[in-house]
Structures are given as structure tokens and as C-alpha cells.
Design an enzyme around this catalytic site. Structure first.
Site, short mmCIF file in Angstrom:
data_model
loop_
_atom_site.label_atom_id
_atom_site.label_comp_id
_atom_site.label_asym_id
_atom_site.label_seq_id
_atom_site.Cartn_x
_atom_site.Cartn_y
_atom_site.Cartn_z
N HIS A 60 27.99 33.50 1.25
CA HIS A 60 28.32 34.83 1.78
C HIS A 60 27.04 35.67 1.76
O HIS A 60 26.29 35.65 0.78
CB HIS A 60 29.41 35.46 0.92
CG HIS A 60 29.57 36.93 1.17
ND1 HIS A 60 29.72 37.44 2.43
CD2 HIS A 60 29.55 37.99 0.32
CE1 HIS A 60 29.80 38.74 2.35
NE2 HIS A 60 29.70 39.12 1.09
N ASN A 68 25.94 42.55 5.73
CA ASN A 68 27.11 41.94 5.09
C ASN A 68 28.34 42.12 5.98
O ASN A 68 28.83 43.23 6.14
CB ASN A 68 27.32 42.61 3.72
CG ASN A 68 28.49 42.04 2.95
OD1 ASN A 68 29.34 41.35 3.51
ND2 ASN A 68 28.54 42.33 1.65
N CYS A 78 35.30 39.37 0.76
CA CYS A 78 34.16 38.56 1.19
C CYS A 78 34.33 37.08 0.87
O CYS A 78 33.58 36.24 1.35
CB CYS A 78 32.87 39.09 0.59
SG CYS A 78 32.60 40.82 0.95
#
Ligand code: UT7
Length: 328
Positions: A255, A285, A113
Site C-alpha cells: 500500500h 495515497n 487502506c
């Protein structure tokens, strides 16, 4: 020479899945998912779609917007932890062929990520050193194919998507540039978010390896605590490096993992939560794709305009984290 982002693009697969749809196939609820994470929807790729397919769509849009021809690219850097093929070849090489980027080097960056921040800073370094003048940076993920759909603690959190930016060399006095970057890792936390089997540590053994061991596994609490610490630390260090205070920053584009990570960071550090751009409700996500998808959305909706000072902050498996200050 400095490096500046000259255009953005993104792509989300057509199929959009609500929390209620997940509640029909596993023991969960819209109420639990939304209140614990801020997520309501995610996009899920269809069976034929791989990371390169999403990447090509996002990249094509970014190239069109800056009127860049693919054969003008010196390099393609693609951040993903869900590549088309395991280990080799790179997904970037597949994208290079599909775009017909004849003179572009192509490589993947694996930092989960944090991948987009790592890839963006790599592009900045190549450009500032004079080794490249025009680089396509892509984050593309198809987490739906590495999730254990029997594990409600992870399956509800992720979505598929891709985002891309074109980064170009600009003169030192140009208004836009990537001004600062921090990249960090804490490899001691490698096993808090990983796929334990199928690599060379614990190779796939027919009849022995359980399917769930080939899928994503996570200690959610540990990652949560790391993330709150990492996001706050990166923002603080970036501010100090540029002698800024939080109010000097127009937007933080973090993020998108869990809205509670951002609320908690803002509360602990005294930051204005309204300056954090949040689109997790709509996309969940998307790992390395989350920041470039958010950037593209902000440009398209007029929230991000030239002259603004923004920060990107990534964190995830590795454990890795990092951030940038960008003069847009
Ligand atoms: O890009 C980085 C990726 N990683 C992350 O973003 C992870 C960061 N961590 C988190 O976001 C949070 O830790 C989670 C959202 C994963 C979990 O939230 P939590 O508040 O830490 O919940 P928990 O793990 O402590 O679980 C609380 C309860 C448990 O039930 P019991 O043991 O209290 O009876 C879980 O079994 O919630 C249960 N639970 C669920 N219930 C309904 C866990 N997942 C679900 C679910 N639906 N999907």
C-alpha cells in the site's frame, strides 16, 4: 480449485495536482511533502465523480483485457471507505448495475487502506470453496471529498483513483494463483485514523457537529509506527508460511502511504528496498485503490510478468493489515 488474477485495470481522474498547487492554498511546501512522504502529485476527481464512476472505468478496462463479459461475473467485491452513499446501498451494487453484470452478487468491503487485500482474499475464498468462478475485485476511492482541506497534516497525503482485477477459478496445477493470504486487525487503534462524527456513535447534530469532525482525522505518528511494524510482520509471516526467503520474491507491492514507511521497514528487516514497487510520487495515497493501481501500472510497463512471485501488503484504518503471496 485455485484462484488467479487474470487481468488488471485502473483509472485516475484527469485533474493532476502538484505539491506546489497545494502550497498556494495551505501552509505547506513541495520540499516538506516530498521529503516527508515521497509524494509529488495526486489526481483529484471532479465534483461530479463518485467512487462508482472511477470503479466502472477501472473495471471496464480489466474486463476488456481478460475478454470477460460483465454477465459472466458471479460477484463484484468493491473495497472503499469513500462510498457513493453512506452505509447503503453498497457502491458495488451501483457498479453491478452500471456494468450490467446481471448475475453478480455485489458487496463492499470496508477495511480502508487494507481493503484491496481483504477483498482479494474474500474472492479467493469464494472461488476455492466452489461458490464462485469469476469475481471482479475493485478498490475505488475519492478521498478528496472526505479530507479536511484546512488540515495540512492529512490533506497533502491522499489522492483519488481506482484499480480492478478479474479473479478466476483455475485448476490446482495452473501456474498462476493466490497462494497465501493473511488478514489481521487491531481494533484498539480505531481512533487513530477515522471520521469521528456522522455515524451512529456520534451522529450528525445540526448546529453542534463541526464540519471538521465529519472529515478524516489522523494521528500520523501512531499510524506510521503501526505501519512499519505491520508491513514487516506480514512479509515475514508470508515468507515463513511458504518457506521462502525475501530474495525468492520478485516484487513486494505495498500500500502506497509513505515511502519512509517502506524505507524504514526494509532497513529494520534487511530487505532490498529495490524490490518494493513504489509509485506514490505520482499518485499519493489512494487507500484501497493503491495496490490494484500499482499492479495495473506494473503490467502495463512490463515490470510484472507471468511466472513472477509477488507479495501485496496492505495496512490502514481499523487498524487493519494483511498481505498475499501471488504466483502471477
Ligand atoms: O494509509 C495510511 C494513511 N496514513 C499514513 O500514511 C500516515 C502515516 N504517517 C506519516 O506518514 C507521517 O507521520 C506524516 C507524513 C503524516 C507526518 O510526518 P512526520 O515526520 O511524522 O511529521 P510530524 O507530524 O511529526 O510533523 C512535523 C512538523 C510539525 O511542525 P512542528 O510541530 O514541528 O513545528 C507539523 O506541524 O511538520 C509540520 N507539518 C507540515 N509542515 C508543512 C505537518 N504537515 C505539514 C505539511 N506541510 N503538510
Amino acid at each position: 480449485m485455485k484462484a488467479a488474477i487474470v487481468s488488471t485495470g485502473s483509472y485516475l481522474p484527469e485533474r493532476r495536482v502538484h505539491n506546489d498547487d497545494l502550497a498556494r492554498i495551505m501552509d505547506t511546501s513541495d520540499e516538506w511533502i516530498f521529503s516527508r512522504t515521497g509524494i509529488r502529485y495526486r489526481h483529484i476527481a471532479d465534483e461530479s465523480e463518485a467512487a462508482s464512476d472511477l470503479a466502472v472505468q477501472a473495471a471496464t478496462r480489466a474486463l476488456e483485457r481478460s475478454r470477460t463479459k460483465a454477465d459472466q461475473l458471479d460477484m463484484i467485491i468493491l473495497a472503499t471507505s469513500t462510498p457513493d452513499f453512506m452505509g447503503l446501498p453498497s457502491t458495488a451494487a451501483i457498479v453491478q448495475d452500471r456494468l450490467q453484470a446481471g448475475k453478480a452478487a455485489a458487496m463492499d468491503v470496508v477495511a480502508a487502506c487494507s481493503g484491496f487485500v481483504y477483498a482479494l482474499d474474500t474472492a479467493r475464498a469464494f472461488i476455492e470453496s466452489g461458490s464462485a468462478a469469476r469475481i471482479l475485485v475493485v478498490g475505488s476511492e475519492v478521498y478528496s471529498k472526505i479530507l479536511n482541506w484546512d488540515d495540512r497534516t492529512t490533506a497533502v497525503l491522499f489522492g483519488d483513483g481506482a484499480g480492478a482485477v478479474v479473479v478466476e477459478a483455475v485448476p490446482d496445477d495452473h501456474g498462476s494463483c493466490i497462494a497465501q493470504a493473511i488478514l489481521r486487525a487491531e481494533g484498539a487503534g480505531a481512533e487513530t485514523l477515522y471520521r469521528s462524527h456522522g455515524g451512529t456513535r456520534y451522529a450528525y447534530v445540526p448546529g453542534q457537529t463541526h464540519e471538521s469532525e465529519l472529515k478524516l482525522q489522523m494521528d500520523g505518528r501512531a499510524v506510521y509506527m503501526f505501519a512499519v511494524r505491520a508491513v514487516g510482520a506480514v512479509i515475514q509471516e508470508l515468507l515463513e508460511r511458504e518457506s521462502l526467503v525475501f530474495d525468492d520474491v520478485d516484487w513486494v507491492i505495498p500500500h502506497q502511504a509513505n515511502v519512509r514507511i517502506l524505507t524504514e521497514t526494509a532497513k529494520r528487516r534487511g530487505y532490498d528496498l529495490d524490490r518494493f514497487y513504489v509509485n506514490i510520487e505520482q499518485v499519493a495515497n489512494t487507500s484501497a485503490a493503491s495496490i490494484p493501481i500499482a499492479l495495473d501500472e506494473m503490467v502495463s510497463t512490463g515490470k510484472l510478468t507471468r511466472g513472477m512471485r509477488i507479495m501485496t501488503v496492505g495496512f490502514g484504518s481499523g487498524l487493519t493489515y494483511g498481505g498475499t503471496i501471488i504466483r502471477w
